[in-house]
Write a protein that holds these residues in place. Structure first.
Motif, PDB file in Angstrom:
ATOM      1  N   ARG A  46      -2.905  -6.671 -16.553  1.00  0.00           N
ATOM      2  CA  ARG A  46      -4.027  -7.148 -15.745  1.00  0.00           C
ATOM      3  C   ARG A  46      -3.686  -7.029 -14.279  1.00  0.00           C
ATOM      4  O   ARG A  46      -2.523  -6.976 -13.891  1.00  0.00           O
ATOM      5  N   PHE A  47      -4.720  -7.010 -13.467  1.00  0.00           N
ATOM      6  CA  PHE A  47      -4.574  -6.982 -12.019  1.00  0.00           C
ATOM      7  C   PHE A  47      -4.691  -8.409 -11.504  1.00  0.00           C
ATOM      8  O   PHE A  47      -5.522  -9.180 -11.979  1.00  0.00           O
ATOM      9  N   ILE A  48      -3.865  -8.742 -10.538  1.00  0.00           N
ATOM     10  CA  ILE A  48      -3.964 -10.023  -9.853  1.00  0.00           C
ATOM     11  C   ILE A  48      -4.118  -9.712  -8.368  1.00  0.00           C
ATOM     12  O   ILE A  48      -3.302  -8.974  -7.798  1.00  0.00           O
ATOM     13  N   ILE A  49      -5.162 -10.256  -7.761  1.00  0.00           N
ATOM     14  CA  ILE A  49      -5.417 -10.032  -6.345  1.00  0.00           C
ATOM     15  C   ILE A  49      -4.916 -11.257  -5.577  1.00  0.00           C
ATOM     16  O   ILE A  49      -5.300 -12.386  -5.884  1.00  0.00           O
ATOM     17  N   ILE A  50      -4.038 -11.005  -4.613  1.00  0.00           N
ATOM     18  CA  ILE A  50      -3.436 -12.072  -3.808  1.00  0.00           C
ATOM     19  C   ILE A  50      -3.927 -11.905  -2.377  1.00  0.00           C
ATOM     20  O   ILE A  50      -3.706 -10.859  -1.761  1.00  0.00           O
ATOM     21  N   GLU A  51      -4.589 -12.926  -1.856  1.00  0.00           N
ATOM     22  CA  GLU A  51      -5.061 -12.877  -0.475  1.00  0.00           C
ATOM     23  C   GLU A  51      -5.098 -14.273   0.117  1.00  0.00           C
ATOM     24  O   GLU A  51      -4.899 -15.255  -0.588  1.00  0.00           O
ATOM     25  N   GLY A  52      -5.303 -14.352   1.413  1.00  0.00           N
ATOM     26  CA  GLY A  52      -5.362 -15.638   2.090  1.00  0.00           C
ATOM     27  C   GLY A  52      -4.045 -16.384   1.993  1.00  0.00           C
ATOM     28  O   GLY A  52      -2.961 -15.802   2.083  1.00  0.00           O
ATOM     29  N   GLU A  53      -4.131 -17.699   1.793  1.00  0.00           N
ATOM     30  CA  GLU A  53      -2.934 -18.542   1.723  1.00  0.00           C
ATOM     31  C   GLU A  53      -2.066 -18.232   0.503  1.00  0.00           C
ATOM     32  O   GLU A  53      -0.881 -18.559   0.499  1.00  0.00           O
ATOM     33  N   ARG A  57       2.291 -18.344  -0.582  1.00  0.00           N
ATOM     34  CA  ARG A  57       2.903 -18.831  -1.822  1.00  0.00           C
ATOM     35  C   ARG A  57       3.650 -17.716  -2.540  1.00  0.00           C
ATOM     36  O   ARG A  57       4.735 -17.930  -3.089  1.00  0.00           O
ATOM     37  N   PHE A  58       3.094 -16.508  -2.512  1.00  0.00           N
ATOM     38  CA  PHE A  58       3.768 -15.364  -3.117  1.00  0.00           C
ATOM     39  C   PHE A  58       5.069 -15.066  -2.367  1.00  0.00           C
ATOM     40  O   PHE A  58       6.091 -14.740  -2.982  1.00  0.00           O
ATOM     41  N   GLY A  59       5.055 -15.212  -1.052  1.00  0.00           N
ATOM     42  CA  GLY A  59       6.274 -15.037  -0.266  1.00  0.00           C
ATOM     43  C   GLY A  59       7.352 -16.016  -0.678  1.00  0.00           C
ATOM     44  O   GLY A  59       8.542 -15.679  -0.723  1.00  0.00           O
ATOM     45  N   GLU A  60       6.973 -17.241  -1.011  1.00  0.00           N
ATOM     46  CA  GLU A  60       7.951 -18.241  -1.469  1.00  0.00           C
ATOM     47  C   GLU A  60       8.537 -17.833  -2.825  1.00  0.00           C
ATOM     48  O   GLU A  60       9.717 -18.052  -3.093  1.00  0.00           O
ATOM     49  N   VAL A  61       7.709 -17.230  -3.685  1.00  0.00           N
ATOM     50  CA  VAL A  61       8.200 -16.736  -4.983  1.00  0.00           C
ATOM     51  C   VAL A  61       9.212 -15.616  -4.764  1.00  0.00           C
ATOM     52  O   VAL A  61      10.276 -15.583  -5.393  1.00  0.00           O
ATOM     53  N   LEU A  62       8.895 -14.698  -3.852  1.00  0.00           N
ATOM     54  CA  LEU A  62       9.818 -13.600  -3.553  1.00  0.00           C
ATOM     55  C   LEU A  62      11.110 -14.125  -2.931  1.00  0.00           C
ATOM     56  O   LEU A  62      12.197 -13.625  -3.233  1.00  0.00           O
ATOM     57  N   LYS A  81       8.476 -12.781   4.113  1.00  0.00           N
ATOM     58  CA  LYS A  81       7.432 -12.289   5.015  1.00  0.00           C
ATOM     59  C   LYS A  81       6.668 -11.089   4.469  1.00  0.00           C
ATOM     60  O   LYS A  81       5.585 -10.759   4.974  1.00  0.00           O
ATOM     61  N   ALA A  82       7.193 -10.424   3.453  1.00  0.00           N
ATOM     62  CA  ALA A  82       6.597  -9.187   2.950  1.00  0.00           C
ATOM     63  C   ALA A  82       5.105  -9.302   2.605  1.00  0.00           C
ATOM     64  O   ALA A  82       4.324  -8.431   2.980  1.00  0.00           O
ATOM     65  N   PRO A  83       4.672 -10.368   1.928  1.00  0.00           N
ATOM     66  CA  PRO A  83       3.252 -10.436   1.563  1.00  0.00           C
ATOM     67  C   PRO A  83       2.306 -10.595   2.749  1.00  0.00           C
ATOM     68  O   PRO A  83       1.101 -10.416   2.607  1.00  0.00           O
ATOM     69  N   ILE A  89      -3.051  -8.150  -1.491  1.00  0.00           N
ATOM     70  CA  ILE A  89      -2.074  -7.484  -2.340  1.00  0.00           C
ATOM     71  C   ILE A  89      -2.686  -7.415  -3.736  1.00  0.00           C
ATOM     72  O   ILE A  89      -3.195  -8.418  -4.244  1.00  0.00           O
ATOM     73  N   ILE A  90      -2.638  -6.248  -4.328  1.00  0.00           N
ATOM     74  CA  ILE A  90      -3.093  -6.087  -5.720  1.00  0.00           C
ATOM     75  C   ILE A  90      -1.861  -5.848  -6.551  1.00  0.00           C
ATOM     76  O   ILE A  90      -1.132  -4.878  -6.348  1.00  0.00           O
ATOM     77  N   THR A  91      -1.576  -6.762  -7.468  1.00  0.00           N
ATOM     78  CA  THR A  91      -0.421  -6.628  -8.350  1.00  0.00           C
ATOM     79  C   THR A  91      -0.885  -6.256  -9.752  1.00  0.00           C
ATOM     80  O   THR A  91      -2.029  -6.526 -10.123  1.00  0.00           O
TER      81      THR A  91
END
Length: 95
Positions: A46-53, A57-62, A81-83, A89-91
């Motif tokens: 599946r695709f997960i779209i990550i945007e906004g805040e 949170r994704f940066g904290e996971v990385l 900082k990458a995200p 971001i489309i994962t």
């Protein structure tokens, strides 16, 4: 322009600016992604779209992954900082 010419002349950008794709443009990106070969038989996926805040949170996971791998401070900072380099971001996640 044909697909091969597009691929051969592709350029990467280190940062992407607003606006992120929406509506039909985003739908076309997702539809194209669904047509990618699946030679490893990874479906279902599946695709997960990550945007906004959610990018923060994704940066904290990385960052947590970098810490788990005992990466140095530079890698930790880059991971966190990458995200933020793009408005969206489309994962793709395989089950």
């Amino acid at each position: 322009m044909d697909a091969l010419e597009l691929l051969l002349n592709r350029r990467s950008a280190s940062r992407l600016a607003e606006p992120a794709p929406k509506g039909e443009a985003l739908d076309n990106i997702i539809r194209a992604g669904m047509r990618a070969p699946d030679h490893g038989t990874l479906q279902p996926w599946r695709f997960i779209i990550i945007e906004g805040e959610a990018r923060d949170r994704f940066g904290e996971v990385l960052l947590a992954a970098a810490l788990d791998e005992n990466q140095d401070q530079a890698v930790q900072d880059k991971s966190r900082k990458a995200p933020l380099r793009a408005p969206m971001i489309i994962t793709v996640v395989a089950h």
